[in-house]
Design a protein around this motif. Structure first.
Motif, PDB file in Angstrom:
ATOM      1  N   ILE A 101      49.329  62.214  58.553  1.00 32.58           N
ATOM      2  CA  ILE A 101      48.820  62.153  59.926  1.00 32.58           C
ATOM      3  C   ILE A 101      47.313  62.420  59.982  1.00 32.58           C
ATOM      4  O   ILE A 101      46.562  61.685  60.645  1.00 32.58           O
ATOM      5  CB  ILE A 101      49.572  63.159  60.825  1.00 32.58           C
ATOM      6  N   GLU A 102      46.842  63.445  59.283  1.00 31.19           N
ATOM      7  CA  GLU A 102      45.408  63.771  59.317  1.00 31.19           C
ATOM      8  C   GLU A 102      44.574  62.659  58.701  1.00 31.19           C
ATOM      9  O   GLU A 102      43.500  62.309  59.212  1.00 31.19           O
ATOM     10  CB  GLU A 102      45.148  65.098  58.591  1.00 31.19           C
ATOM     11  N   LYS A 103      45.062  62.103  57.611  1.00 27.55           N
ATOM     12  CA  LYS A 103      44.332  61.024  56.943  1.00 27.55           C
ATOM     13  C   LYS A 103      44.251  59.788  57.835  1.00 27.55           C
ATOM     14  O   LYS A 103      43.202  59.132  57.926  1.00 27.55           O
ATOM     15  CB  LYS A 103      45.024  60.673  55.620  1.00 27.55           C
ATOM     16  N   ILE A 104      45.345  59.472  58.494  1.00 23.10           N
ATOM     17  CA  ILE A 104      45.353  58.325  59.413  1.00 23.10           C
ATOM     18  C   ILE A 104      44.409  58.581  60.577  1.00 23.10           C
ATOM     19  O   ILE A 104      43.672  57.682  61.010  1.00 23.10           O
ATOM     20  CB  ILE A 104      46.783  58.040  59.912  1.00 23.10           C
ATOM     21  N   LEU A 105      44.395  59.809  61.080  1.00 18.01           N
ATOM     22  CA  LEU A 105      43.490  60.172  62.163  1.00 18.01           C
ATOM     23  C   LEU A 105      42.036  59.950  61.756  1.00 18.01           C
ATOM     24  O   LEU A 105      41.223  59.430  62.535  1.00 18.01           O
ATOM     25  CB  LEU A 105      43.714  61.631  62.564  1.00 18.01           C
ATOM     26  N   GLU A 106      41.696  60.314  60.525  1.00 17.68           N
ATOM     27  CA  GLU A 106      40.332  60.127  60.023  1.00 17.68           C
ATOM     28  C   GLU A 106      39.949  58.651  59.929  1.00 17.68           C
ATOM     29  O   GLU A 106      38.767  58.306  60.049  1.00 17.68           O
ATOM     30  CB  GLU A 106      40.194  60.770  58.638  1.00 17.68           C
ATOM     31  N   ASN A 108      40.623  56.454  62.052  1.00 22.65           N
ATOM     32  CA  ASN A 108      40.326  56.002  63.410  1.00 22.65           C
ATOM     33  C   ASN A 108      40.882  54.600  63.692  1.00 22.65           C
ATOM     34  O   ASN A 108      40.151  53.696  64.107  1.00 22.65           O
ATOM     35  CB  ASN A 108      38.804  56.012  63.645  1.00 22.65           C
ATOM     36  N   LYS A 123      53.729  61.307  66.869  1.00 21.76           N
ATOM     37  CA  LYS A 123      52.400  61.772  66.456  1.00 21.76           C
ATOM     38  C   LYS A 123      51.451  60.590  66.229  1.00 21.76           C
ATOM     39  O   LYS A 123      50.269  60.655  66.576  1.00 21.76           O
ATOM     40  CB  LYS A 123      52.507  62.601  65.178  1.00 21.76           C
ATOM     41  N   LEU A 124      51.986  59.512  65.654  1.00 17.63           N
ATOM     42  CA  LEU A 124      51.170  58.323  65.408  1.00 17.63           C
ATOM     43  C   LEU A 124      50.721  57.684  66.726  1.00 17.63           C
ATOM     44  O   LEU A 124      49.600  57.196  66.838  1.00 17.63           O
ATOM     45  CB  LEU A 124      51.956  57.313  64.567  1.00 17.63           C
ATOM     46  N   GLU A 126      49.948  59.141  69.343  1.00 16.27           N
ATOM     47  CA  GLU A 126      48.828  59.904  69.901  1.00 16.27           C
ATOM     48  C   GLU A 126      47.496  59.480  69.276  1.00 16.27           C
ATOM     49  O   GLU A 126      46.430  59.695  69.849  1.00 16.27           O
ATOM     50  CB  GLU A 126      49.048  61.401  69.667  1.00 16.27           C
ATOM     51  N   ILE A 127      47.570  58.865  68.102  1.00 17.34           N
ATOM     52  CA  ILE A 127      46.357  58.410  67.414  1.00 17.34           C
ATOM     53  C   ILE A 127      45.955  57.015  67.877  1.00 17.34           C
ATOM     54  O   ILE A 127      44.782  56.749  68.159  1.00 17.34           O
ATOM     55  CB  ILE A 127      46.586  58.409  65.885  1.00 17.34           C
ATOM     56  N   THR A 130      51.211  52.265  68.553  1.00 12.90           N
ATOM     57  CA  THR A 130      52.052  52.141  67.359  1.00 12.90           C
ATOM     58  C   THR A 130      53.226  51.220  67.658  1.00 12.90           C
ATOM     59  O   THR A 130      54.003  51.470  68.573  1.00 12.90           O
ATOM     60  CB  THR A 130      52.558  53.527  66.910  1.00 12.90           C
TER      61      THR A 130
END
Length: 305
Positions: A101-106, A108, A123-124, A126-127, A130
């Motif tokens: 999740i954090e890596k995908i957030l980075e 963007n 969670k995805l 929210e980024i 999806t």
């Protein structure tokens, strides 16, 4: 005849009004011509707002080749896509999973795509928007058109599908003339310890061979693998599933010792040199990039020998 005089201030007022109307009309026209930033896509789980022209897509399973075929940029892909030697374009693209999740957030992303089995969907979401698909709910060509809709490139997807079907069917007739209308073809694959045989919708070129070209599968394959998509078998049972021709989607570091057995060596297709081996890593998929390569491969092995 009397001349009509218009006061100067009235002339200026009319001129200003005309300019204003012209600018307003021009602005209105420009607004109408400008593409909206999002479109509503009718997904399996209901309508969802997605970018009109996505530029940072993350694919978490299966569909990287479909996205690349439609010239849409990828910033993250699953490990299976990353290891595909055919996907050279992914060399600099990040490898991610549904748990990164954090890596995908980075990264963007502006759109995330995957199978319906992926984890952490909430969670995805929210980024980025999806969208997930259930494997097999659509056939392999309908799936590409559906991804075309998602990426706002439906017409391009439809054009490729129509052209591909036509080419594959013509080549199928050529192959049947060469090998015989009743000749059978089976597709097998190995992993670390098992062998598999495939039906007509599980990648590995099966869609082309059986659906488009109309080549025949052995009766035992039809009985055991057609409905579920694949069937696990022992090397001892392989002769029952072997066609007149066999495509071997080979994992080079997997279970290959069966090829040295007498059982395997006595299969007619083996004795006649009608087993065609291909790297499983690029043969798994059924996206347009892989399908084009598979089609070229089948033309080569069936018609060029």
């Amino acid at each position: 005849m009397k001349k009509i005089y218009i006061p100067l201030f009235l002339m200026l007022l009319l001129l200003i009004s005309a300019c204003g109307n012209s600018e307003e009309a021009s602005s209105s026209t420009n607004n109408q011509d400008q593409e909206p930033e999002t479109i509503t896509y009718d997904s399996e789980n209901g309508p969802i707002e997605v970018p009109t022209n996505p530029q940072r897509v993350v694919v978490l399973s299966s569909f990287a080749g479909n996205v690349m075929a439609l010239d849409v940029p990828l910033v993250g892909v699953d490990s299976w896509s990353k290891m595909n030697p055919r996907y050279e374009e992914l060399k600099d693209v990040e490898e991610v999973t549904d748990e990164n999740i954090e890596k995908i957030l980075e990264l963007n992303p502006d759109l995330i795509i995957g199978l319906s089995t992926i984890k952490n969907v909430e969670k995805l979401q929210e980024i980025a928007p999806t969208v997930t698909y259930t494997y097999g709910k659509l056939d392999y060509l309908e799936q590409h058109i559906e991804i075309g809709k998602l990426l706002n490139k439906e017409e391009e997807a439809k054009a490729w599908v129509e052209d591909f079907k036509q080419r594959a069917q013509v080549l199928g007739e050529d192959i049947k003339q060469k090998i015989g209308e009743d000749a059978t073809v089976s597709v097998i694959e190995n992993d670390d310890k098992n062998l598999y045989v495939f039906g007509d919708n599980w990648g590995r070129g099966t869609e082309i061979l059986y659906q488009e070209m109309g080549l025949k599968m052995p009766e035992k394959v039809k009985e055991m693998a057609l409905e579920p998509g694949y069937y696990t078998l022992s090397s001892e049972a392989l002769p029952e599933f072997a066609g007149d021709y066999m495509i071997f989607s080979k994992v080079s570091d997997g279970y290959t010792s069966f090829q040295e057995t007498e059982t395997y060596q006595n299969i007619p297709a083996v004795q006649k040199g009608q087993v065609f081996e291909v790297d499983a890593k690029w043969f798994y998929f059924n996206d347009p990039l892989t399908l084009e390569d598979q089609l070229t491969y089948f033309v080569d092995v069936f018609l060029s020998k």
